[in-house]
Write a protein that holds these residues in place. Structure first.
Motif, PDB file in Angstrom:
ATOM      1  N   ALA A 274     -50.197   8.750   4.816  1.00  0.00           N
ATOM      2  CA  ALA A 274     -48.781   8.428   4.598  1.00  0.00           C
ATOM      3  C   ALA A 274     -47.886   9.217   5.556  1.00  0.00           C
ATOM      4  O   ALA A 274     -47.187  10.146   5.142  1.00  0.00           O
ATOM      5  CB  ALA A 274     -48.385   8.704   3.143  1.00  0.00           C
ATOM      6  N   PRO A 275     -47.872   8.874   6.847  1.00  0.00           N
ATOM      7  CA  PRO A 275     -46.968   9.555   7.780  1.00  0.00           C
ATOM      8  C   PRO A 275     -45.515   9.155   7.538  1.00  0.00           C
ATOM      9  O   PRO A 275     -45.206   7.980   7.332  1.00  0.00           O
ATOM     10  CB  PRO A 275     -47.458   9.077   9.155  1.00  0.00           C
ATOM     11  CG  PRO A 275     -48.131   7.769   8.888  1.00  0.00           C
ATOM     12  CD  PRO A 275     -48.706   7.868   7.507  1.00  0.00           C
TER      13      PRO A 275
ATOM     14  N   SER B 236     -44.236   7.656  -0.699  1.00  0.00           N
ATOM     15  CA  SER B 236     -45.490   8.292  -0.306  1.00  0.00           C
ATOM     16  C   SER B 236     -46.236   8.821  -1.524  1.00  0.00           C
ATOM     17  O   SER B 236     -47.466   8.716  -1.621  1.00  0.00           O
ATOM     18  CB  SER B 236     -45.243   9.416   0.708  1.00  0.00           C
ATOM     19  OG  SER B 236     -44.335  10.376   0.208  1.00  0.00           O
ATOM     20  N   SER B 237     -45.497   9.370  -2.488  1.00  0.00           N
ATOM     21  CA  SER B 237     -46.104   9.852  -3.723  1.00  0.00           C
ATOM     22  C   SER B 237     -46.779   8.716  -4.485  1.00  0.00           C
ATOM     23  O   SER B 237     -47.922   8.843  -4.956  1.00  0.00           O
ATOM     24  CB  SER B 237     -45.033  10.520  -4.595  1.00  0.00           C
ATOM     25  OG  SER B 237     -45.552  10.872  -5.852  1.00  0.00           O
ATOM     26  N   ASP B 238     -46.095   7.590  -4.604  1.00  0.00           N
ATOM     27  CA  ASP B 238     -46.668   6.429  -5.291  1.00  0.00           C
ATOM     28  C   ASP B 238     -47.915   5.914  -4.572  1.00  0.00           C
ATOM     29  O   ASP B 238     -48.875   5.460  -5.211  1.00  0.00           O
ATOM     30  CB  ASP B 238     -45.642   5.302  -5.375  1.00  0.00           C
ATOM     31  CG  ASP B 238     -44.503   5.601  -6.339  1.00  0.00           C
ATOM     32  OD1 ASP B 238     -44.624   6.567  -7.119  1.00  0.00           O
ATOM     33  OD2 ASP B 238     -43.494   4.875  -6.297  1.00  0.00           O
ATOM     34  N   TRP B 239     -47.901   5.980  -3.256  1.00  0.00           N
ATOM     35  CA  TRP B 239     -49.043   5.508  -2.463  1.00  0.00           C
ATOM     36  C   TRP B 239     -50.296   6.331  -2.778  1.00  0.00           C
ATOM     37  O   TRP B 239     -51.375   5.794  -2.995  1.00  0.00           O
ATOM     38  CB  TRP B 239     -48.696   5.592  -0.987  1.00  0.00           C
ATOM     39  CG  TRP B 239     -49.632   4.894  -0.061  1.00  0.00           C
ATOM     40  CD1 TRP B 239     -50.559   5.472   0.760  1.00  0.00           C
ATOM     41  CD2 TRP B 239     -49.731   3.478   0.172  1.00  0.00           C
ATOM     42  NE1 TRP B 239     -51.222   4.511   1.496  1.00  0.00           N
ATOM     43  CE2 TRP B 239     -50.728   3.277   1.152  1.00  0.00           C
ATOM     44  CE3 TRP B 239     -49.076   2.377  -0.355  1.00  0.00           C
ATOM     45  CZ2 TRP B 239     -51.086   2.016   1.613  1.00  0.00           C
ATOM     46  CZ3 TRP B 239     -49.424   1.115   0.100  1.00  0.00           C
ATOM     47  CH2 TRP B 239     -50.412   0.938   1.065  1.00  0.00           C
ATOM     48  N   PHE B 240     -50.124   7.652  -2.827  1.00  0.00           N
ATOM     49  CA  PHE B 240     -51.278   8.502  -3.134  1.00  0.00           C
ATOM     50  C   PHE B 240     -51.748   8.282  -4.574  1.00  0.00           C
ATOM     51  O   PHE B 240     -52.956   8.216  -4.832  1.00  0.00           O
ATOM     52  CB  PHE B 240     -50.939   9.973  -2.891  1.00  0.00           C
ATOM     53  CG  PHE B 240     -50.853  10.332  -1.434  1.00  0.00           C
ATOM     54  CD1 PHE B 240     -51.941  10.155  -0.598  1.00  0.00           C
ATOM     55  CD2 PHE B 240     -49.686  10.841  -0.889  1.00  0.00           C
ATOM     56  CE1 PHE B 240     -51.871  10.467   0.746  1.00  0.00           C
ATOM     57  CE2 PHE B 240     -49.600  11.161   0.451  1.00  0.00           C
ATOM     58  CZ  PHE B 240     -50.690  10.973   1.275  1.00  0.00           C
ATOM     59  N   ASP B 241     -50.825   8.170  -5.500  1.00  0.00           N
ATOM     60  CA  ASP B 241     -51.222   7.925  -6.890  1.00  0.00           C
ATOM     61  C   ASP B 241     -51.973   6.603  -7.019  1.00  0.00           C
ATOM     62  O   ASP B 241     -52.918   6.478  -7.807  1.00  0.00           O
ATOM     63  CB  ASP B 241     -49.995   7.912  -7.803  1.00  0.00           C
ATOM     64  CG  ASP B 241     -49.491   9.304  -8.141  1.00  0.00           C
ATOM     65  OD1 ASP B 241     -50.134  10.291  -7.727  1.00  0.00           O
ATOM     66  OD2 ASP B 241     -48.450   9.408  -8.812  1.00  0.00           O
ATOM     67  N   ARG B 242     -51.556   5.619  -6.259  1.00  0.00           N
ATOM     68  CA  ARG B 242     -52.195   4.305  -6.334  1.00  0.00           C
ATOM     69  C   ARG B 242     -53.644   4.345  -5.852  1.00  0.00           C
ATOM     70  O   ARG B 242     -54.529   3.746  -6.470  1.00  0.00           O
ATOM     71  CB  ARG B 242     -51.398   3.308  -5.489  1.00  0.00           C
ATOM     72  CG  ARG B 242     -52.035   1.923  -5.376  1.00  0.00           C
ATOM     73  CD  ARG B 242     -51.189   1.020  -4.488  1.00  0.00           C
ATOM     74  NE  ARG B 242     -51.868  -0.225  -4.196  1.00  0.00           N
ATOM     75  CZ  ARG B 242     -51.417  -1.142  -3.337  1.00  0.00           C
ATOM     76  NH1 ARG B 242     -50.264  -0.936  -2.701  1.00  0.00           N
ATOM     77  NH2 ARG B 242     -52.096  -2.255  -3.125  1.00  0.00           N
ATOM     78  N   PHE B 243     -53.893   5.082  -4.781  1.00  0.00           N
ATOM     79  CA  PHE B 243     -55.218   5.018  -4.171  1.00  0.00           C
ATOM     80  C   PHE B 243     -56.111   6.235  -4.459  1.00  0.00           C
ATOM     81  O   PHE B 243     -57.332   6.142  -4.338  1.00  0.00           O
ATOM     82  CB  PHE B 243     -55.091   4.833  -2.656  1.00  0.00           C
ATOM     83  CG  PHE B 243     -54.597   3.475  -2.273  1.00  0.00           C
ATOM     84  CD1 PHE B 243     -55.436   2.378  -2.318  1.00  0.00           C
ATOM     85  CD2 PHE B 243     -53.277   3.288  -1.888  1.00  0.00           C
ATOM     86  CE1 PHE B 243     -54.984   1.118  -1.970  1.00  0.00           C
ATOM     87  CE2 PHE B 243     -52.803   2.031  -1.533  1.00  0.00           C
ATOM     88  CZ  PHE B 243     -53.661   0.939  -1.578  1.00  0.00           C
ATOM     89  N   LEU B 244     -55.521   7.364  -4.813  1.00  0.00           N
ATOM     90  CA  LEU B 244     -56.339   8.541  -5.129  1.00  0.00           C
ATOM     91  C   LEU B 244     -56.486   8.743  -6.629  1.00  0.00           C
ATOM     92  O   LEU B 244     -57.351   9.485  -7.073  1.00  0.00           O
ATOM     93  CB  LEU B 244     -55.747   9.796  -4.479  1.00  0.00           C
ATOM     94  CG  LEU B 244     -55.746   9.786  -2.945  1.00  0.00           C
ATOM     95  CD1 LEU B 244     -55.169  11.089  -2.402  1.00  0.00           C
ATOM     96  CD2 LEU B 244     -57.156   9.581  -2.399  1.00  0.00           C
ATOM     97  N   LYS B 245     -55.593   8.153  -7.414  1.00  0.00           N
ATOM     98  CA  LYS B 245     -55.751   8.005  -8.860  1.00  0.00           C
ATOM     99  C   LYS B 245     -56.037   9.286  -9.638  1.00  0.00           C
ATOM    100  O   LYS B 245     -57.045   9.404 -10.312  1.00  0.00           O
ATOM    101  CB  LYS B 245     -56.863   6.984  -9.161  1.00  0.00           C
ATOM    102  CG  LYS B 245     -56.571   5.586  -8.644  1.00  0.00           C
ATOM    103  CD  LYS B 245     -57.717   4.646  -8.994  1.00  0.00           C
ATOM    104  CE  LYS B 245     -57.386   3.213  -8.594  1.00  0.00           C
ATOM    105  NZ  LYS B 245     -57.319   3.030  -7.142  1.00  0.00           N
ATOM    106  N   PRO B 246     -55.163  10.284  -9.598  1.00  0.00           N
ATOM    107  CA  PRO B 246     -55.300  11.374 -10.579  1.00  0.00           C
ATOM    108  C   PRO B 246     -54.940  10.833 -11.949  1.00  0.00           C
ATOM    109  O   PRO B 246     -54.057   9.977 -12.078  1.00  0.00           O
ATOM    110  CB  PRO B 246     -54.277  12.406 -10.117  1.00  0.00           C
ATOM    111  CG  PRO B 246     -53.232  11.600  -9.435  1.00  0.00           C
ATOM    112  CD  PRO B 246     -53.945  10.424  -8.792  1.00  0.00           C
ATOM    113  N   LYS B 247     -55.613  11.301 -12.982  1.00  0.00           N
ATOM    114  CA  LYS B 247     -55.383  10.791 -14.330  1.00  0.00           C
ATOM    115  C   LYS B 247     -54.823  11.899 -15.217  1.00  0.00           C
ATOM    116  O   LYS B 247     -55.302  13.026 -15.200  1.00  0.00           O
ATOM    117  CB  LYS B 247     -56.684  10.260 -14.939  1.00  0.00           C
ATOM    118  CG  LYS B 247     -57.276   9.084 -14.161  1.00  0.00           C
ATOM    119  CD  LYS B 247     -58.582   8.648 -14.766  1.00  0.00           C
ATOM    120  CE  LYS B 247     -59.187   7.501 -13.965  1.00  0.00           C
ATOM    121  NZ  LYS B 247     -60.494   7.076 -14.529  1.00  0.00           N
TER     122      LYS B 247
END
Length: 370
Positions: free
Chosen positions: A215-216, A345-356
Motif C-alpha cells: 500500500a504505497p 490503506s488500513s482497510d486494505w491490510f485488514d481485508r487481505f491480512l485478516k487480523p481477527k
C-alpha cells in the motif's frame, strides 16, 4: 511470470553492484529514541492528527498492553550498515502465535518514531507493526543535512544509492529477519510508506515477493514520463541540492532534462528506464496492491500513472486477480498525507491480512485471536 522474475533479477544485480562486503544478518538490542533528529521541520499538528486517525481497537489500557522492541539489524558493512528498527505489538500472556505484520516507511527527512501512531493503531488490531529508519535518516543521520549530503556524494562518486535503492536492500534483509520471528506469519507481511516511504514500499514489494500486501501512499510515479513530458520539476525540487551539484559539474546554466536523467542514472540506475513504474508495478501482481495518490500531486503527476495502471490491470487480469489491484487518486489533494489515505490503506491490510478480534473478559475490551 518469467518476465517479472527476470526484471527482479536485474534489479537485484543493481543492488548487489553497490554493496560493501556481505555480513551475516545479526540483531542487536537498542534503546528507545527520545529525541529524534529532524532534518527539516518537526511534524506539524495536522500531520500528527492525520496519523492519529488510523483505526484503532477499543482498548482503554492500550499503552500498558503494548510491547515495544528497539533493535539494530546488521545488514552490511559501513556506517549505514546498521538498520534501526522499532516494533510494537500486543503483549501475550500465553505462547506467542504467528500474527500478520506490516512494515511502515517514513517520508523524506522524517524517522521511524514519526510513524508511532500508526504502529500503535495496527498493534491494537493484532498486527506486529514495524518501522525503520531509511538510509541517512533518523538514527542513521548525524546532522540536519545528512541525507542531502549523501545524495550529492552519490552523484559525485557513484558508490552508493541513497535515493530509494539502498533502503530497498535493507528491506530485503528486514524480510529475512521478520520471516524468522516466532510471532510473525511469514506469509502475511505487508508493507506501506508515505512519499519517499511509498517509493521504498513499491520497490521492496517489486523485488521481494515476501511482502504479500502492498500500500504505497503518495509515492508511485512515472519517472520517465515526467522527463519526457517536462513534469519533473516538483520531484527535482524535493531534493534539489543533488541536481544543482550535477548542473554545475555538467556545465549547465540551469537544471534541464539532461541533468535530471543523468542524476537518476547515477544515483538510482534504471529508475527512469527498465525499473520504472510501467514495468515494476505490474511485477507485484498477483499480490494485493493499492496505490493511493493525490489527484493534484505535482511530484507524482497522474499522467505518469496512466501506463503503470493499464499495465498493472492487464497483469492482474492475467492472474485472474483483478480484485487485488486498486488505485485511488484523491480529488483536490496534492503531495500531502490525508485521513482518507490512512483509512484506505488500513482497510486494505485488514481485508487481505485478516487480523481477527474477539470479545474478552480480560482487563481490555478486545483481545487478539490470530
Amino acid at each position: 511470470m518469467e518476465a517479472h522474475n527476470k526484471l527482479r533479477s536485474e534489479f537485484l544485480r543493481v543492488l548487489h553492484s553497490r554493496r560493501t562486503a556481505p555480513v551475516p544478518l545479526t540483531v542487536e538490542l537498542a534503546k528507545p529514541v527520545t529525541d529524534p533528529l529532524h532534518q527539516n521541520s518537526p511534524p506539524s499538528k495536522e500531520e500528527i492528527e492525520i496519523m492519529a486517525s488510523c483505526p484503532k481497537a477499543d482498548i482503554p489500557n492500550l499503552q500498558d498492553l503494548l510491547k515495544e522492541e528497539n533493535l539494530y539489524l546488521n545488514v552490511e558493512e559501513g556506517d549505514q550498515g546498521k538498520l534501526p528498527v522499532l516494533i510494537l505489538s500486543l503483549k501475550e500472556k500465553t505462547k506467542a502465535e504467528r500474527r500478520p505484520a506490516v512494515v511502515f516507511l517514513h517520508s523524506t527527512n522524517k524517522y521511524k518514531e514519526y510513524l508511532r501512531p500508526l504502529l500503535e493503531a495496527y498493534a491494537s488490531r493484532g498486527y506486529v507493526a514495524i518501522a525503520v529508519d531509511s538510509r541517512y535518516h533518523g538514527e542513521r543521520a548525524t546532522t540536519a543535512t545528512t541525507y542531502r549530503d549523501a545524495l550529492v556524494s552519490a552523484w559525485k562518486t557513484g558508490k552508493t544509492m541513497p535515493f530509494i535503492f539502498d533502503t530497498v536492500w535493507d528491506l530485503i534483509k528486514l524480510a529475512d529477519y521478520l520471516s524468522q520471528r516466532e510471532d510473525v506469519d511469514p506469509s502475511r507481511i505487508g508493507i506501506s510508506g508515505i512519499s519517499l516511504g511509498g517509493m521504498h514500499s513499491w520497490f521492496a514489494a517489486f523485488v521481494d515477493p515476501r511482502y504479500a500486501v502492498v500500500a504505497p501512499i503518495i509515492g508511485v510515479q512515472g519517472f520517465r514520463w515526467a522527463i519526457d513530458n517536462d513534469m519533473w520539476q516538483a520531484r527535482v525540487n524535493s531534493i534539489k541540492p543533488v541536481f544543482e551539484a550535477a548542473r554545475v559539474d555538467l556545465g549547465k546554466s540551469e537544471i534541464d532534462k539532461e541533468v535530471v536523467e543523468k542524476v537518476w542514472d547515477r544515483i538510482a540506475p534504471g529508475l527512469a528506464s527498465q525499473f520504472d513504474s510501467p514495468y515494476s508495478v505490474p511485477s507485484i501482481a498477483p499480490r494485493p496492491l493499492i496505490i493511493i495518490n493525490g489527484a493534484e500531486d505535482p511530484r507524482c503527476p497522474i499522467g505518469g500513472l496512466v501506463t503503470p495502471e493499464s499495465n498493472a490491470r492487464q497483469a492482474y487480469g492475467e492472474f485472474n486477480s483483478s480484485d487485488n489491484f486498486k488505485i485511488i487518486l484523491e480529488p483536490g489533494v496534492g503531495h500531502q498525507l490525508t485521513k482518507l489515505q490512512i483509512k484506505e490503506s488500513s482497510d486494505w491490510f485488514d481485508r487481505f491480512l485478516k487480523p481477527k478480534l474477539m470479545a474478552s473478559t480480560s482487563n481490555c475490551k478486545l483481545c487478539v485471536m490470530l
